[in-house]
Scaffold this motif. Structure first.
Motif, PDB file in Angstrom:
ATOM      1  N   ILE A   1      28.926  23.411   8.761  1.00  0.00           N
ATOM      2  CA  ILE A   1      29.191  22.552   7.543  1.00  0.00           C
ATOM      3  C   ILE A   1      27.774  21.795   7.228  1.00  0.00           C
ATOM      4  N   ASP A   2      27.516  21.713   6.047  1.00  0.00           N
ATOM      5  CA  ASP A   2      26.361  21.041   5.490  1.00  0.00           C
ATOM      6  C   ASP A   2      27.018  19.825   4.816  1.00  0.00           C
ATOM      7  N   TRP A   3      26.526  18.579   5.408  1.00  0.00           N
ATOM      8  CA  TRP A   3      27.078  17.400   5.055  1.00  0.00           C
ATOM      9  C   TRP A   3      26.249  16.802   3.938  1.00  0.00           C
ATOM     10  N   VAL A   4      26.829  16.437   2.718  1.00  0.00           N
ATOM     11  CA  VAL A   4      26.066  15.874   1.688  1.00  0.00           C
ATOM     12  C   VAL A   4      26.707  14.456   1.181  1.00  0.00           C
ATOM     13  N   LYS A   5      26.127  13.432   1.162  1.00  0.00           N
ATOM     14  CA  LYS A   5      26.593  12.109   0.925  1.00  0.00           C
ATOM     15  C   LYS A   5      26.854  11.897  -0.767  1.00  0.00           C
ATOM     16  N   LEU A   6      28.121  11.632  -1.320  1.00  0.00           N
ATOM     17  CA  LEU A   6      28.145  11.159  -2.616  1.00  0.00           C
ATOM     18  C   LEU A   6      28.414   9.785  -2.877  1.00  0.00           C
ATOM     19  N   ASP A   7      28.650   9.509  -4.202  1.00  0.00           N
ATOM     20  CA  ASP A   7      28.821   8.101  -4.505  1.00  0.00           C
ATOM     21  C   ASP A   7      30.346   8.068  -5.073  1.00  0.00           C
ATOM     22  N   ALA A   8      31.150   7.184  -5.622  1.00  0.00           N
ATOM     23  CA  ALA A   8      32.513   7.510  -5.926  1.00  0.00           C
ATOM     24  C   ALA A   8      32.443   8.238  -7.253  1.00  0.00           C
ATOM     25  N   HIS A   9      31.441   8.516  -7.833  1.00  0.00           N
ATOM     26  CA  HIS A   9      31.519   9.561  -9.040  1.00  0.00           C
ATOM     27  C   HIS A   9      31.188  11.041  -8.962  1.00  0.00           C
ATOM     28  N   GLY A  10      30.777  11.323  -7.274  1.00  0.00           N
ATOM     29  CA  GLY A  10      30.516  12.431  -7.215  1.00  0.00           C
ATOM     30  C   GLY A  10      29.092  12.818  -7.255  1.00  0.00           C
TER      31      GLY A  10
ATOM     32  N   SER B   1      15.930  23.816   3.740  1.00  0.00           N
ATOM     33  CA  SER B   1      16.992  22.721   3.277  1.00  0.00           C
ATOM     34  C   SER B   1      16.798  22.761   1.602  1.00  0.00           C
ATOM     35  N   THR B   2      17.908  22.675   1.137  1.00  0.00           N
ATOM     36  CA  THR B   2      17.766  22.508  -0.315  1.00  0.00           C
ATOM     37  C   THR B   2      17.701  21.200  -0.847  1.00  0.00           C
ATOM     38  N   GLY B   3      18.133  20.099  -0.165  1.00  0.00           N
ATOM     39  CA  GLY B   3      18.146  18.773  -0.430  1.00  0.00           C
ATOM     40  C   GLY B   3      18.431  18.062   1.065  1.00  0.00           C
ATOM     41  N   PRO B   4      18.338  16.686   0.836  1.00  0.00           N
ATOM     42  CA  PRO B   4      18.684  16.183   2.064  1.00  0.00           C
ATOM     43  C   PRO B   4      20.205  16.174   2.435  1.00  0.00           C
ATOM     44  N   HIS B   5      20.501  16.630   3.813  1.00  0.00           N
ATOM     45  CA  HIS B   5      21.920  16.976   4.234  1.00  0.00           C
ATOM     46  C   HIS B   5      21.745  17.144   5.680  1.00  0.00           C
ATOM     47  N   LEU B   6      22.882  17.109   6.369  1.00  0.00           N
ATOM     48  CA  LEU B   6      22.967  16.974   7.928  1.00  0.00           C
ATOM     49  C   LEU B   6      23.663  18.650   7.895  1.00  0.00           C
ATOM     50  N   HIS B   7      22.868  19.497   8.389  1.00  0.00           N
ATOM     51  CA  HIS B   7      23.520  20.775   9.005  1.00  0.00           C
ATOM     52  C   HIS B   7      24.273  20.694  10.440  1.00  0.00           C
ATOM     53  N   PHE B   8      25.272  20.788  10.477  1.00  0.00           N
ATOM     54  CA  PHE B   8      26.102  20.866  11.864  1.00  0.00           C
ATOM     55  C   PHE B   8      26.957  21.972  12.294  1.00  0.00           C
ATOM     56  N   HIS B   9      26.665  22.413  13.413  1.00  0.00           N
ATOM     57  CA  HIS B   9      27.549  23.518  13.948  1.00  0.00           C
ATOM     58  C   HIS B   9      27.631  23.316  15.322  1.00  0.00           C
ATOM     59  N   MET B  10      28.689  24.058  15.961  1.00  0.00           N
ATOM     60  CA  MET B  10      28.749  24.391  17.284  1.00  0.00           C
ATOM     61  C   MET B  10      28.370  25.783  17.633  1.00  0.00           C
ATOM     62  N   ALA B  11      27.821  26.008  18.970  1.00  0.00           N
ATOM     63  CA  ALA B  11      27.518  27.214  19.549  1.00  0.00           C
ATOM     64  C   ALA B  11      27.476  27.445  20.945  1.00  0.00           C
ATOM     65  N   ASP B  12      27.386  28.582  21.694  1.00  0.00           N
ATOM     66  CA  ASP B  12      27.796  28.911  22.906  1.00  0.00           C
ATOM     67  C   ASP B  12      26.452  29.018  23.629  1.00  0.00           C
TER      68      ASP B  12
ATOM     69  N   GLN C   1      43.931  14.377  11.027  1.00  0.00           N
ATOM     70  CA  GLN C   1      43.601  14.434  12.618  1.00  0.00           C
ATOM     71  C   GLN C   1      43.523  15.759  12.977  1.00  0.00           C
ATOM     72  N   ASP C   2      42.626  15.826  13.792  1.00  0.00           N
ATOM     73  CA  ASP C   2      42.267  17.106  14.557  1.00  0.00           C
ATOM     74  C   ASP C   2      42.255  18.275  13.692  1.00  0.00           C
ATOM     75  N   GLU C   3      41.394  18.375  12.774  1.00  0.00           N
ATOM     76  CA  GLU C   3      41.219  19.370  11.710  1.00  0.00           C
ATOM     77  C   GLU C   3      39.883  19.678  11.297  1.00  0.00           C
ATOM     78  N   TRP C   4      39.600  20.886  11.026  1.00  0.00           N
ATOM     79  CA  TRP C   4      38.279  21.324  10.584  1.00  0.00           C
ATOM     80  C   TRP C   4      38.178  21.114   8.948  1.00  0.00           C
ATOM     81  N   PRO C   5      37.299  20.251   8.462  1.00  0.00           N
ATOM     82  CA  PRO C   5      37.268  20.077   6.893  1.00  0.00           C
ATOM     83  C   PRO C   5      37.076  21.312   6.211  1.00  0.00           C
ATOM     84  N   GLY C   6      38.164  21.732   5.111  1.00  0.00           N
ATOM     85  CA  GLY C   6      38.128  22.886   4.392  1.00  0.00           C
ATOM     86  C   GLY C   6      36.823  22.999   3.604  1.00  0.00           C
TER      87      GLY C   6
END
Length: 275
Positions: free
Chosen positions: A90-99, A199-210, A253-258
């Motif tokens: 998941i790439d996490w990008v922060k938004l404001d209340a208006h997107g 990176s196309t812009g400031p964001h957090l790339h997060f993943h799990m691996a083996d 709870q206990d969910e992978w964000p869609g």
């Protein structure tokens, strides 16, 4: 050739095996042929259950199975083996209340709302890898392409108690607060969100691996213990405008964000670092 099939299933569907049946018709043939594969036993391992990697929000969880160059379709060949490290990334990008994702000039990296945000340990873990020192451009338009081995930019990898690895990529230069071998606690600040690497812009790339390798590990599923789902974007090109609110917006709870959902995490403070 690789064929990607994404099939929605009921939550917690008790499916133990799958069998592929492929129908095809050759040019000029009237009849359709069918090919059946052997039953494949599905893994029994549970996804890693994690705390949020960030706090507050809104955060946009960017990923989609149908993007030709999305995380789930980009193979890397390392040591003779092809792997999909970002299969569940998941790439996490922060938004404001208006997107909106930036305040003012969106070409300025520092104007993005997520730039410099605290990045948090998702579990009690051991620091398995750290890379720091990669520069990041001041403007989005100044970004350059990197060798695949440098795509992650500045990053941290944590080895979790279950033996899996959590990867945090594109971190801000010199913001990493942990060292290899150090033990971290869930919620501890380990770095700041940045714009390094591919990176196309400031964001957090997060993943799990083996495996302890940004490109050499196979991506693994994970779930986040708690978050509030606010809505989603049906078309990611609309990022920067208001998202489509959910009629059933509620705590999850206990969910992978869609795919391309907008979420909010708890604002709780991270624990103090051990001295």
């Amino acid at each position: 050739m690789v064929v990607f099939i994404d099939v929605p299933l009921p939550a917690r569907a008790p499916i133990g095996t799958i069998r592929h049946r492929v129908g095809y018709r050759l040019d000029g043939a009237r009849a359709t042929a069918q090919l059946s594969g052997a039953p494949q036993v599905l893994p029994r391992t549970r996804p890693s259950l994690l705390a949020p990697p960030l706090r507050g929000g809104p955060w946009l969880a960017i990923h989609a199975a149908d993007w030709p160059r999305g995380h789930r379709r980009v193979f890397y060949r390392v040591d003779g083996h092809a792997r999909l490290p970002g299969r569940f990334a998941i790439d996490w990008v922060k938004l404001d209340a208006h997107g909106r994702y930036a305040n003012g000039d969106a070409d300025l990296a520092r104007a993005w709302y997520g730039a410099g945000a605290d990045v948090l340990a998702v579990a009690d873990a051991r620091v398995a890898a750290v890379r720091d020192g990669m520069d990041e451009p001041a403007r989005i338009s100044q970004r350059t392409h990197h060798r695949p081995e440098d795509d992650a930019g500045n990053y941290v990898a944590l080895q979790l108690p279950d033996g899996r690895y959590a990867f945090y990529e594109h971190l801000r230069k010199h913001s990493i607060r942990v060292a290899i071998g150090e033990r971290v606690r869930v919620g501890q600040v380990i770095a700041a969100l940045g714009f390094s690497g591919e990176s196309t812009g400031p964001h957090l790339h997060f993943h799990m691996a083996d495996a302890n390798s940004p490109l050499g590990g196979e991506g693994l599923p994970f779930e986040i213990r708690a978050f509030e789902r606010l809505g989603r974007y049906d078309d990611i090109a609309r990022m920067g405008t208001p998202w489509q609110a959910d009629d059933d917006a509620a705590a999850r709870q206990d969910e992978w964000p869609g795919s391309n959902t907008v979420v909010r995490f708890a604002e709780g403070l991270a624990p103090d670092r051990e001295q």
